[in-house]
Write a protein that holds these residues in place. Structure first.
Motif, PDB file in Angstrom:
ATOM      1  N   GLN A   8      36.111 -49.214  39.939  1.00  0.00           N
ATOM      2  CA  GLN A   8      36.694 -50.541  40.009  1.00  0.00           C
ATOM      3  C   GLN A   8      37.153 -50.960  38.639  1.00  0.00           C
ATOM      4  OE1 GLN A   8      33.079 -51.167  41.202  1.00  0.00           O
ATOM      5  NE2 GLN A   8      33.395 -51.375  43.401  1.00  0.00           N
ATOM      6  N   GLY A   9      37.941 -51.985  38.646  1.00  0.00           N
ATOM      7  CA  GLY A   9      38.383 -52.476  37.347  1.00  0.00           C
ATOM      8  C   GLY A   9      39.872 -52.287  37.200  1.00  0.00           C
ATOM      9  N   GLU A  10      40.321 -52.388  35.982  1.00  0.00           N
ATOM     10  CA  GLU A  10      41.754 -52.376  35.757  1.00  0.00           C
ATOM     11  C   GLU A  10      42.342 -51.003  36.082  1.00  0.00           C
ATOM     12  OE1 GLU A  10      40.700 -52.276  31.041  1.00  0.00           O
ATOM     13  OE2 GLU A  10      42.754 -52.603  31.637  1.00  0.00           O
ATOM     14  N   CYS A  11      43.513 -51.069  36.664  1.00  0.00           N
ATOM     15  CA  CYS A  11      44.237 -49.846  36.954  1.00  0.00           C
ATOM     16  C   CYS A  11      45.272 -49.655  35.856  1.00  0.00           C
ATOM     17  CB  CYS A  11      44.946 -49.971  38.305  1.00  0.00           C
ATOM     18  SG  CYS A  11      44.159 -49.005  39.573  1.00  0.00           S
ATOM     19  N   VAL A  12      45.297 -48.477  35.304  1.00  0.00           N
ATOM     20  CA  VAL A  12      46.310 -48.237  34.285  1.00  0.00           C
ATOM     21  C   VAL A  12      47.325 -47.261  34.836  1.00  0.00           C
ATOM     22  CG1 VAL A  12      45.111 -48.752  32.161  1.00  0.00           C
ATOM     23  CG2 VAL A  12      44.697 -46.595  33.273  1.00  0.00           C
ATOM     24  N   ARG A  13      48.585 -47.597  34.654  1.00  0.00           N
ATOM     25  CA  ARG A  13      49.620 -46.668  35.077  1.00  0.00           C
ATOM     26  C   ARG A  13      50.122 -45.965  33.832  1.00  0.00           C
ATOM     27  NH1 ARG A  13      55.232 -46.909  35.812  1.00  0.00           N
ATOM     28  NH2 ARG A  13      55.333 -49.154  35.454  1.00  0.00           N
ATOM     29  N   LEU A  14      49.852 -44.676  33.761  1.00  0.00           N
ATOM     30  CA  LEU A  14      50.294 -43.910  32.597  1.00  0.00           C
ATOM     31  C   LEU A  14      51.344 -42.911  33.014  1.00  0.00           C
ATOM     32  CD1 LEU A  14      46.915 -43.589  30.862  1.00  0.00           C
ATOM     33  CD2 LEU A  14      48.936 -44.503  29.825  1.00  0.00           C
ATOM     34  N   TYR A  15      52.056 -43.263  34.068  1.00  0.00           N
ATOM     35  CA  TYR A  15      53.132 -42.382  34.502  1.00  0.00           C
ATOM     36  C   TYR A  15      54.334 -43.265  34.805  1.00  0.00           C
ATOM     37  CZ  TYR A  15      51.546 -44.032  39.064  1.00  0.00           C
ATOM     38  OH  TYR A  15      51.164 -44.803  40.119  1.00  0.00           O
ATOM     39  N   VAL A  16      55.475 -42.640  34.821  1.00  0.00           N
ATOM     40  CA  VAL A  16      56.699 -43.343  35.156  1.00  0.00           C
ATOM     41  C   VAL A  16      57.040 -42.976  36.592  1.00  0.00           C
ATOM     42  CG1 VAL A  16      59.060 -43.786  34.432  1.00  0.00           C
ATOM     43  CG2 VAL A  16      57.394 -42.957  32.779  1.00  0.00           C
ATOM     44  N   ARG A  17      57.512 -43.937  37.319  1.00  0.00           N
ATOM     45  CA  ARG A  17      57.833 -43.634  38.725  1.00  0.00           C
ATOM     46  C   ARG A  17      59.176 -42.914  38.796  1.00  0.00           C
ATOM     47  NH1 ARG A  17      55.346 -49.161  39.841  1.00  0.00           N
ATOM     48  NH2 ARG A  17      57.116 -49.965  38.681  1.00  0.00           N
ATOM     49  N   GLY A  18      59.259 -42.026  39.724  1.00  0.00           N
ATOM     50  CA  GLY A  18      60.514 -41.309  39.922  1.00  0.00           C
ATOM     51  C   GLY A  18      60.743 -41.139  41.405  1.00  0.00           C
ATOM     52  N   THR A  19      61.996 -40.925  41.744  1.00  0.00           N
ATOM     53  CA  THR A  19      62.342 -40.722  43.158  1.00  0.00           C
ATOM     54  C   THR A  19      62.935 -39.334  43.324  1.00  0.00           C
ATOM     55  OG1 THR A  19      62.998 -43.029  43.113  1.00  0.00           O
ATOM     56  CG2 THR A  19      63.483 -41.808  45.115  1.00  0.00           C
ATOM     57  N   ILE A  20      62.503 -38.680  44.371  1.00  0.00           N
ATOM     58  CA  ILE A  20      63.046 -37.346  44.615  1.00  0.00           C
ATOM     59  C   ILE A  20      64.335 -37.502  45.401  1.00  0.00           C
ATOM     60  CG2 ILE A  20      62.600 -35.120  45.695  1.00  0.00           C
ATOM     61  CD1 ILE A  20      59.624 -35.713  45.318  1.00  0.00           C
ATOM     62  N   LEU A  21      65.400 -36.996  44.836  1.00  0.00           N
ATOM     63  CA  LEU A  21      66.688 -37.191  45.486  1.00  0.00           C
ATOM     64  C   LEU A  21      67.059 -36.052  46.425  1.00  0.00           C
ATOM     65  CD1 LEU A  21      68.697 -38.363  42.384  1.00  0.00           C
ATOM     66  CD2 LEU A  21      67.646 -39.784  44.113  1.00  0.00           C
ATOM     67  N   GLY A  22      66.534 -34.875  46.135  1.00  0.00           N
ATOM     68  CA  GLY A  22      66.924 -33.737  46.952  1.00  0.00           C
ATOM     69  C   GLY A  22      66.839 -32.484  46.115  1.00  0.00           C
ATOM     70  N   TYR A  23      67.507 -31.463  46.564  1.00  0.00           N
ATOM     71  CA  TYR A  23      67.484 -30.212  45.818  1.00  0.00           C
ATOM     72  C   TYR A  23      68.759 -30.053  45.037  1.00  0.00           C
ATOM     73  CZ  TYR A  23      63.862 -29.126  49.239  1.00  0.00           C
ATOM     74  OH  TYR A  23      62.752 -29.148  50.034  1.00  0.00           O
ATOM     75  N   LYS A  24      68.664 -29.181  44.084  1.00  0.00           N
ATOM     76  CA  LYS A  24      69.861 -28.814  43.327  1.00  0.00           C
ATOM     77  C   LYS A  24      70.799 -28.146  44.320  1.00  0.00           C
ATOM     78  CE  LYS A  24      71.313 -25.550  39.864  1.00  0.00           C
ATOM     79  NZ  LYS A  24      70.948 -24.228  39.515  1.00  0.00           N
ATOM     80  N   ARG A  25      72.044 -28.572  44.316  1.00  0.00           N
ATOM     81  CA  ARG A  25      72.927 -28.065  45.354  1.00  0.00           C
ATOM     82  C   ARG A  25      74.384 -28.168  44.959  1.00  0.00           C
ATOM     83  NH1 ARG A  25      72.927 -31.738  50.415  1.00  0.00           N
ATOM     84  NH2 ARG A  25      74.723 -30.385  50.785  1.00  0.00           N
ATOM     85  N   SER A  26      75.179 -27.404  45.670  1.00  0.00           N
ATOM     86  CA  SER A  26      76.620 -27.588  45.614  1.00  0.00           C
ATOM     87  C   SER A  26      76.989 -28.140  46.988  1.00  0.00           C
ATOM     88  CB  SER A  26      77.306 -26.261  45.326  1.00  0.00           C
ATOM     89  OG  SER A  26      76.924 -25.316  46.292  1.00  0.00           O
TER      90      SER A  26
END
Lengths: 231, 112
Positions: B6-24
């Motif tokens: 319990q207690g304070e939550c620390v966010r030590l990461y940056v949020r990111g969104t998965i867009l998909g795969y590398k593609r043509s």
């Protein structure tokens, strides 16, 4: 010829195969005239060194059937990881991962294994004397004066885990496996922590707000971009 | 996830969104995923994040190691394009249902 010390050539290369100075110019530049003059007009020649033949080696009695590679001893001694220039003794670090992530701690010294020795101080944020890898740490520009702290006695062996005593399960002990021995920190380590922290706390209290700074944890917030932050 | 504290939550990461795969247009390469990191909008800003580890965290039905949450680790490999999208490689390729999901981009290995 007698072995000569090689220096960079006095004859710069203008293009491939074309040097700046002619043979006669180089003769003068190299001072061969002076060497000759010293030696009565003749270039000094040395007698060939007579090689004394060593003791006659007898052919080996035994030739191994297979060609086995000779294992040579490793002479390479790994160096501790290079310490980042931003990390100096007394720097406040932010831990990025692990049990104490987000906590701001004081860096004491780099251990021979390359890991960093840090302390909370324990009273301020509950971080004991601990080892941490450089990659999991952000160095801030805040410094704490650690001139009063003696850290000579701490090295990697101090943090080594005690070897687990393997218990042979007998009938009577079978029922006791639920109660595992609680690992209590030896009093010696607790005392070490106190000694280190005493001098540290004194230095910290001299700086305004540093105490609350070290007690608080670092966190990213909405709209905060780490690549723009200056630590 | 496995904090249980319990207690304070620390966010030590940056949020990111998965867009998909590398593609043509009509070929996709699942070994590399494309991730949009919050707050990163140009190619130059991506250089800070290169090499940083990321974790795709998802829930499963069965408990493994005492938790319903599972994780696929990966890292930011390079930038993708001019507007701050990032290419990432994960230990195992991300499942296709991860498209649109969040990913955590940590701040380690740090070089600050």
């Amino acid at each position: 010829m007698a072995p000569m010390k090689t220096t960079s050539t006095r004859n710069p290369l203008l293009a491939k195969g074309i040097e700046k100075f002619s043979r006669s110019k180089m003769y003068h530049k190299r001072g061969l005239w002076a060497i000759k003059a010293k030696n009565n007009g003749v270039f000094p020649r040395h007698e060939k060194k007579v090689v004394v033949p060593g003791p006659i080696q007898k052919p080996p009695k035994f030739y191994p059937a297979d060609d086995v590679r000779i294992k040579r001893a490793v002479t390479r001694k790994p160096k501790p990881t290079k310490l980042r220039s931003s990390i100096r003794p007394g720097t406040v670090l932010i831990l990025l991962a692990g049990r104490f992530m987000g906590k701001r701690v004081v860096f004491l010294k780099q251990l021979p294994s390359g890991l960093l020795l840090i302390t909370g101080p324990f009273k301020l944020n509950g971080v004991p004397l601990r080892r941490v890898d450089q990659a999991y740490v952000i160095a801030t520009s805040t410094q704490v004066d650690i001139s009063g702290v003696t850290v000579f006695k701490f090295d990697d062996k101090y943090f080594k885990k005690e070897a687990k005593v393997k218990k042979i399960k007998g009938d009577s002990e079978f029922f006791d496996t639920d109660k595992e021995e609680k690992k209590n920190l030896p009093q010696e380590k607790k005392d070490d922590q106190k000694v280190v922290d005493e001098s540290l706390l004194a230095a910290i209290e001299r700086v305004p707000d540093l105490k609350t700074y070290l007690s608080a944890r670092f966190s990213l917030r909405d709209g905060v971009k780490p690549h723009e932050l200056v630590f | 996830m496995v904090k249980g504290r319990q207690g304070e939550c620390v966010r030590l990461y940056v949020r990111g969104t998965i867009l998909g795969y590398k593609r043509s247009k009509s070929n996709q390469y699942e070994h590399t995923s494309l991730v949009q990191i919050e707050g990163v909008n140009t190619k130059e800003e991506v250089s800070w994040y290169c090499g940083k580890r990321m974790a795709y965290i998802y829930k499963a039905k069965t408990k493994k190691d005492g938790s319903l949450y599972r994780c696929i680790w990966g890292k930011v490999t390079r930038s993708h394009g001019n507007t701050g999208i990032v290419r990432a490689k994960f230990r195992r390729n991300l499942p296709s249902r991860s498209m649109g999901d969040k990913v955590r981009v940590f701040m380690y290995p740090s070089s600050i």
